[in-house]
Design an enzyme around this catalytic site. Structure first.
Site, PDB file in Angstrom:
ATOM      1  CB  SER A 243      20.744  55.842 -48.771  1.00 18.34           C
ATOM      2  OG  SER A 243      20.020  56.625 -47.828  1.00 18.34           O
ATOM      3  CE  LYS A 244      16.132  49.916 -50.504  1.00 15.76           C
ATOM      4  NZ  LYS A 244      16.284  48.680 -49.777  1.00 15.76           N
ATOM      5  NE  ARG A 245      19.815  57.805 -44.392  1.00 19.22           N
ATOM      6  CZ  ARG A 245      20.411  58.978 -44.526  1.00 19.22           C
ATOM      7  NH1 ARG A 245      19.864  60.050 -44.020  1.00 19.22           N
ATOM      8  NH2 ARG A 245      21.563  59.076 -45.183  1.00 19.22           N
ATOM      9  N   GLY A 247      14.474  58.587 -50.310  1.00 17.64           N
ATOM     10  CA  GLY A 247      13.404  58.294 -51.251  1.00 17.64           C
ATOM     11  C   GLY A 247      13.940  57.813 -52.599  1.00 17.64           C
TER      12      GLY A 247
END
Ligand code: GLU
Length: 478
Positions: A243-245, A247
């Protein structure tokens, strides 16, 4: 058998790392075999699909250089064809109409799921007589079409995961067409893959569980299924879903962050594939040569953003300087460091500058910003550099002396600038290192830069001399 593959994104979101890798693997197979890549937009979920997403997916594929041969074909334009396939299955008894409303199904699910929480369709409508079906149809009751899952095993040899088997008893009579008339994904994908003569289905491992059902459809239609190859999931370094978490970003966000498409392609290829060696750098042509489904791993791939930067650095360092200038130009425009002279008159200078400064850079953004240090008039002095290398009061005498030498040497090239500086240091009885470090701060404002004589040559005599003289004010301040 000619290779016909498809990339079939649902335009319900941006093209992300996982989808981009699926697209790449399909593209590689097609290009390697001289085959065909079909782009099919699976936009049947009207509510969640958006044209802007489709445009974004296409833009991202184009930016990555993944071209396709047929399409884009919109699945939403083929719904009649999907319904016709469902009708054929009704006629042959492989499918039946189901009049159970969503509310009834929910009620029976609640009542029947018991402690396990599982409930599969109880086939209530399978036992309806022909007359009962006709009567319900005549009264206008909405009906879904369900596939009648046969007993016995269904299995296939996945080109990555090997033998996969499922028993019919474990599968529910799945819906082919909803009571609203909308065909489901399972029906649409099989109808389309058949009509488009797809030879290999390469997609994410999250679709493995759909495959036995799709195989049953092929069987019921009397058709040979394609080869299936499921590619492993991509996880974050903490082994949770990417996920975006972690990066991870959308493909176009990487473009906007100064990543080169070559780097992204190389990076994605190695997320779940290897040629069996430690080799990491694969340009497009060598990927086409080396790729094989046999080299795709069954274990989940782990996304590592630093590795992507590393690849980006490698490609920034190895692209021909003229090509790098083409790539960095829009980023420079965005950063406000573009000047018209770079279009033609000073194009060669820009290329030379990029070739000089690129070894330290891993992103086009940072590289573009650095161009400003050399091309612009003013420089920003890093405080730490000034404190470290401008703290010797004799520099107030040395730097103007150096400026004067450089102003007067005959040629202004690597050898003569170096020899001028070293000779002067000898005459002044000081270390050349003192002048070199101070010149670096005077000419770039930084404590880290390319070789100082490269810096002088790229700045040119006039600017070098001017910056050396202007920097003296900093010495008295420090
Ligand atoms: N549209 C599906 C997805 O985006 C792909 C289906 C398939 O490849 O069969 O996940």
């Amino acid at each position: 058998m000619s290779v016909r593959v498809r990339f079939a994104p649902s335009p319900t979101g941006h093209l992300h790392v996982g989808g981009a890798r699926t697209a790449l693997f399909n593209w590689l197979l097609a290009r390697q075999a001289g085959g065909t890549l079909i782009l099919r937009i699976e936009d049947t979920d009207r509510e969640r699909s958006a044209d802007s997403m489709t445009r974004g997916i296409i833009e991202a594929l184009e930016w990555m250089g993944l071209d396709w041969d047929e399409g884009p074909i919109r699945q939403s334009e083929r719904l009649d064809r999907h319904r016709a396939v469902a009708d054929a299955l009704l006629e042959t008894g492989h499918a039946y109409r189901c009049f159970c409303s969503p509310e009834e199904l929910a009620r029976r699910r609640r009542a029947g799921s018991g402690t396990t929480g599982e409930w599969t369709y109880d086939r209530r409508c399978l036992s309806l007589s022909v007359d009962a079906v006709a009567a319900r149809m005549a009264s206008g009751r909405p009906a879904a079409i369900r596939f009648r899952v046969p007993e016995g095993a269904v299995g296939f040899e996945d080109a990555v995961f090997g033998q996969i088997r499922k028993r019919g008893e474990e599968l529910e009579d799945f819906v082919l067409v909803r009571s609203t008339g909308e065909p489901t994904y399972l029906l649409g994908v099989v109808a389309d893959d058949l009509d488009m003569a797809v030879s290999h289905v390469v997609r994410g491992a999250d679709h493995i569980s759909n495959t036995p059902k799709q195989l049953l459809l092929y069987r019921a239609l009397g058709r040979t299924p394609p080869v299936f190859a499921h590619v492993p999931l991509i996880l974050g370094p903490d082994r949770t879903r990417l996920s975006k978490r972690h990066g991870a970003a959308a493909v176009l966000a990487y473009r906007d962050a100064g990543i080169l498409p070559e780097a992204l392609v190389n990076f994605l290829a190695l997320l779940g594939w290897s040629d069996g060696t430690d080799r990491e750098i694969f340009d497009r042509a060598s990927l086409i040569d080396a790729f094989s489904l046999g080299g795709v791993s069954r274990s989940n791939a782990v996304f590592d953003g630093d590795k992507l930067s590393w690849f980006n650095g490698r490609y920034i360092h190895s692209l021909p300087a003229a090509e790098l200038a083409v790539r960095v130009a829009p980023v420079m425009r965005g950063a406000g460091v573009w000047e018209d002279r770079f279009e033609a008159a000073d194009r060669g200078w820009l290329e030379q500058l990029l070739a000089t400064i690129r070894p330290r850079f891993r992103s086009l953004d940072a590289l573009a910003a650095e161009v400003g240090t050399y091309a612009g008039e003013d420089i920003d002095y890093e405080q730490a550099a000034v404190e470290k290398f401008f703290n010797d009061p004799s520099l107030a005498e040395y730097l103007p002396a150096l400026a004067e030498r450089l102003e007067n040497i005959e040629r202004f090239d690597l050898e003569s600038t170096e020899s001028a500086l070293r000779t002067l240091a000898g005459e002044l009885g000081t270390r050349a290192g003192l002048l070199i470090n101070a010149s670096r701060v005077a000419l770039t404002g930084k404590s880290v830069a390319p070789g100082i004589f490269d810096v002088m040559v790229i700045l040119g005599r006039e600017k070098t001399v001017r910056r050396l003289r202007a920097s003296i004010a900093r010495i008295s301040l420090s």
